[in-house]
Each structure stands twice: as structure tokens, then as C-alpha cells.
Design an enzyme around this catalytic site. Structure first.
Site, PDB file in Angstrom:
ATOM      1  N   GLU A  48     -11.003  -7.705  34.595  1.00  0.00           N
ATOM      2  CA  GLU A  48     -10.366  -8.311  33.478  1.00  0.00           C
ATOM      3  C   GLU A  48      -9.206  -9.312  33.693  1.00  0.00           C
ATOM      4  OE1 GLU A  48      -7.997  -5.062  31.211  1.00  0.00           O
ATOM      5  OE2 GLU A  48      -7.368  -6.706  29.812  1.00  0.00           O
ATOM      6  N   ASP A  82     -12.009  -2.638  34.653  1.00  0.00           N
ATOM      7  CA  ASP A  82     -10.739  -2.693  34.165  1.00  0.00           C
ATOM      8  C   ASP A  82      -9.769  -2.062  34.953  1.00  0.00           C
ATOM      9  OD1 ASP A  82      -8.541  -2.674  32.268  1.00  0.00           O
ATOM     10  OD2 ASP A  82      -9.778  -2.352  30.578  1.00  0.00           O
ATOM     11  N   ASP A  87     -13.842  -3.057  28.838  1.00  0.00           N
ATOM     12  CA  ASP A  87     -13.495  -1.575  28.301  1.00  0.00           C
ATOM     13  C   ASP A  87     -14.584  -0.892  28.029  1.00  0.00           C
ATOM     14  OD1 ASP A  87     -10.822  -2.679  27.818  1.00  0.00           O
ATOM     15  OD2 ASP A  87     -11.632  -4.123  26.289  1.00  0.00           O
ATOM     16  N   ILE A  95      -6.566  -1.358  34.593  1.00  0.00           N
ATOM     17  CA  ILE A  95      -5.504  -0.379  33.603  1.00  0.00           C
ATOM     18  C   ILE A  95      -6.181  -0.744  32.151  1.00  0.00           C
ATOM     19  CG2 ILE A  95      -3.499   0.115  32.747  1.00  0.00           C
ATOM     20  CD1 ILE A  95      -2.214  -0.870  35.568  1.00  0.00           C
ATOM     21  N   ASP A  96      -6.730   0.320  31.797  1.00  0.00           N
ATOM     22  CA  ASP A  96      -7.131   0.247  30.400  1.00  0.00           C
ATOM     23  C   ASP A  96      -6.273   0.931  29.380  1.00  0.00           C
ATOM     24  OD1 ASP A  96      -8.917  -0.810  28.202  1.00  0.00           O
ATOM     25  OD2 ASP A  96      -8.834   1.578  27.793  1.00  0.00           O
ATOM     26  N   THR A 104      -3.185  -1.037  28.777  1.00  0.00           N
ATOM     27  CA  THR A 104      -1.935  -1.355  29.410  1.00  0.00           C
ATOM     28  C   THR A 104      -0.733  -1.516  28.483  1.00  0.00           C
ATOM     29  OG1 THR A 104      -3.428  -2.965  30.641  1.00  0.00           O
ATOM     30  CG2 THR A 104      -0.988  -3.776  30.326  1.00  0.00           C
TER      31      THR A 104
HETATM   32  C1  IPD Z   1      -7.281  -2.812  25.663  1.00  0.00           C
HETATM   33  C2  IPD Z   1      -7.316  -1.331  25.056  1.00  0.00           C
HETATM   34  C3  IPD Z   1      -6.813  -1.708  23.564  1.00  0.00           C
HETATM   35  C4  IPD Z   1      -7.972  -2.259  22.861  1.00  0.00           C
HETATM   36  C5  IPD Z   1      -8.050  -3.646  23.291  1.00  0.00           C
HETATM   37  C6  IPD Z   1      -8.652  -3.637  24.849  1.00  0.00           C
HETATM   38  P1  IPD Z   1      -6.263  -3.411  28.091  1.00  0.00           P
HETATM   39  O1  IPD Z   1      -7.535  -2.871  26.986  1.00  0.00           O
HETATM   40  O2  IPD Z   1      -8.323  -0.727  25.385  1.00  0.00           O
HETATM   41  O3  IPD Z   1      -6.714  -0.079  23.032  1.00  0.00           O
HETATM   42  O4  IPD Z   1      -7.729  -2.371  21.499  1.00  0.00           O
HETATM   43  O5  IPD Z   1      -9.293  -3.975  22.663  1.00  0.00           O
HETATM   44  O6  IPD Z   1      -8.882  -4.565  25.257  1.00  0.00           O
HETATM   45  O7  IPD Z   1      -6.004  -4.752  27.820  1.00  0.00           O
HETATM   46  O8  IPD Z   1      -5.263  -2.587  27.654  1.00  0.00           O
HETATM   47  O9  IPD Z   1      -7.062  -3.201  29.293  1.00  0.00           O
END
Ligand code: IPD
Length: 282
Positions: free
Chosen positions: A74, A94, A224, A96-97, A99
Site C-alpha cells: 500500500e 497492507d 485490502d 495496517i488495514d 489506518t
Molecule cells: C481502507 C480501509 C477502509 C476502506 C478503504 C480501505 P487502509 O484501508 O479498509 O475501511 O473503506 O477502502 O482502503 O487505508 O486503512 O489500509
């Protein structure tokens, strides 16, 4: 694929599990510290120093162990590295999913590590950093949560379904109108309800665990969904494009469900939101 390849992906799985745990511990420590937060593509698309540090840890460890493999991460992608999936063995990460959840210490945050070969997803490892749950899935070998086999819900009737979605980073009025229109259709099916937890990866893990029947989203990224897609398939569910066709990992949209009937229902309700593709230059 030769049997040697197949053994090798087993080794990849073991290494990914070790790194996901180590990365998860790093996130647990980082959540207690003061966070330096910046925004990326939009004011609501957040990144912290921890995202970079955890991604660096994961990629450098994997690269040392598997020097010929490729990486899609990411934060590397946000920094301008090309996000192209080739036939080569590729890790999709990813760090930290969730964030935004991490920034607020909202306890839905995960490390997600997927692995693809010949553009096919082979394995996924997801570590829930707050409750220390480890999700693992490998093509043809099942999906597990802390070693316990996962099965999706087999509910076919949307009126008995709990549906998950995520909002995505775009908040302009036109996008929000479509988002709310889609939400309204899924709520008024009527379904049992719709939940938004702030982590696409963990929402998809909940689907794989049978805790919800359906998932849809526009605006997520390949990192994700890569790991979680393996889990859902191995738990008996389906993952597809929002048009009903096969999943396109780079398309930034997905429908997933425990049963084909719920997936088809969701596909029929959705009005598309355009987010472009991960593998196109911005
Ligand atoms: C996001 C989260 C969020 C979702 C976004 C993602 P990130 O990932 O999963 O819930 O709505 O589409 O990109 O940016 O926290 O790694």
C-alpha cells in the site's frame, strides 16, 4: 505448477505467518504512541509513520527470504511504485488495514499479507492486531482462524442476511449519493442490517467466519482484498466483481458472499461508483 512449487508455497505460508505476527506486535506498540498522521489521495485517506515502518519490516523480511519475488504494498504504491500484477510470485501487502481506526485506537486494525502466482491468489494471512486473532487461508488447503476451520454462512435469503460494506475515501456529494442509495437498497431489501467497521480486510474475515452473509464495496484496493479473498473462497464463499463477473483484483470493487444467491442479489442492487484502477497511473 510442480510439486516443488506447491511445497514452496507452504514455506511462504509459514514465513508469512511469522511476519504477520511480528508486524502485528509492532502495530500494537505503535497504537500506544503519539501518531503522526498525513493524508494521501483524499483528506480521509490516512497514513501514519507506523504504516511505512510496518510495510518496510514486512517487505524487507520477505525480500531477504524470497529474493526473486515481487511486491505490491500500500505505502510503496502511494510513494509511486507501479502496482502491476504479473505472473511472477507476488506478495500483496497492507501493513495496517484500518489506518483511520488505528489513528483513533478503534479496535479494528489488521496486517494483511496476500500472495499470488500466475495472477492467481495462493494464500492469505491476516492478523487482527487488537484481539490477536490470526486468519490463514491457502488455496486447496482451507481457511482457519487461530487454527479452527472457517465456514461461510450458507444463508440464501437476503431478508435473513447481515451485510457488510465500507465507505471508501471519496466523499464528494455525487459519490455519497450513490453510496447512500446502495446502502438504502440493501437495508430495504429488507436485510437484517448493514455494518461498517472501518477495515475492509477484517470485514471480509468476518464474512469468511460466517458472521455475516454479504459484502460489497467500491474504492478498496488490491491489498485490502488479496489475502481475504483466499479465506472466503476456502471457507466456501464467493468473491466476484460488482458486475457479477470474475473478481478483478485491480478493479477497486468487489462483491463477496457466503452463497451465490446473496451475491447475485447484491450485484443486482448496486449502482457503480467509479474509482479507477490500482494498475493505472493516477
Ligand atoms: C481502507 C480501509 C477502509 C476502506 C478503504 C480501505 P487502509 O484501508 O479498509 O475501511 O473503506 O477502502 O482502503 O487505508 O486503512 O489500509
Amino acid at each position: 505448477m510442480t510439486s516443488t512449487d506447491s511445497d514452496r508455497w507452504g514455506e511462504c505460508m509459514d514465513v508469512a505467518v511469522q511476519i504477520a505476527r511480528k508486524a502485528g506486535k509492532m502495530v500494537q506498540e505503535a497504537v500506544k504512541q503519539e501518531k503522526r498522521v498525513r493524508s494521501k489521495s483524499t483528506p480521509t485517506d490516512l497514513v501514519t509513520e507506523a504504516d511505512h515502518q510496518v510495510e518496510e519490516l514486512i517487505i524487507s523480511t520477505l525480500r531477504e527470504r524470497f529474493p526473486s519475488h515481487r511486491f505490491i504494498g500500500e505505502e510503496s504504491s502511494a510513494a509511486g511504485e507501479k502496482c502491476i500484477l504479473t505472473d511472477n510470485p507476488t506478495w500483496i501487502i497492507d501493513p495496517i488495514d484500518g489506518t483511520c481506526n488505528f489513528v483513533h485506537s478503534f479496535p479494528m486494525v489488521a496486517v494483511s499479507i496476500g500472495f499470488a502466482v500466475n495472477k492467481e491468489l495462493e494464500l492469505g494471512v491476516i492478523y487482527h492486531c487488537f484481539d490477536e486473532t490470526l486468519y490463514t487461508g491457502r488455496k486447496g488447503h482451507g481457511a482457519f482462524c487461530n487454527g479452527v476451520r472457517l465456514h461461510v454462512s450458507k444463508e440464501k435469503d437476503v431478508s435473513k442476511a447481515l451485510i457488510l460494506t465500507e465507505i471508501g475515501a471519496k466523499r464528494d456529494p455525487h459519490t455519497l449519493d450513490i453510496f447512500l442509495g446502495n446502502l438504502k437498497k440493501l437495508l430495504s431489501a429488507p436485510s437484517h442490517g448493514v455494518r461498517i467497521i472501518g477495515s475492509s480486510t477484517l470485514a471480509l474475515c468476518l464474512l469468511a467466519s460466517g458472521a455475516a452473509e454479504g459484502y460489497y464495496q467500491y474504492g478498496l484496493h488490491c491489498w485490502d482484498i488479496a489475502a481475504a479473498a483466499v479465506l472466503i473462497r476456502e471457507a466456501g464463499g464467493c468473491v466476484m466483481d460488482t458486475t457479477g463477473g470474475p473478481l478483478d483484483l485491480m478493479s477497486r470493487r468487489v462483491v463477496a458472499a457466503g452463497s451465490q444467491e446473496i451475491a447475485d442479489y447484491i450485484v443486482q442492487q448496486l449502482q457503480p461508483i467509479s474509482y479507477g484502477r490500482d494498475d493505472h497511473d493516477p
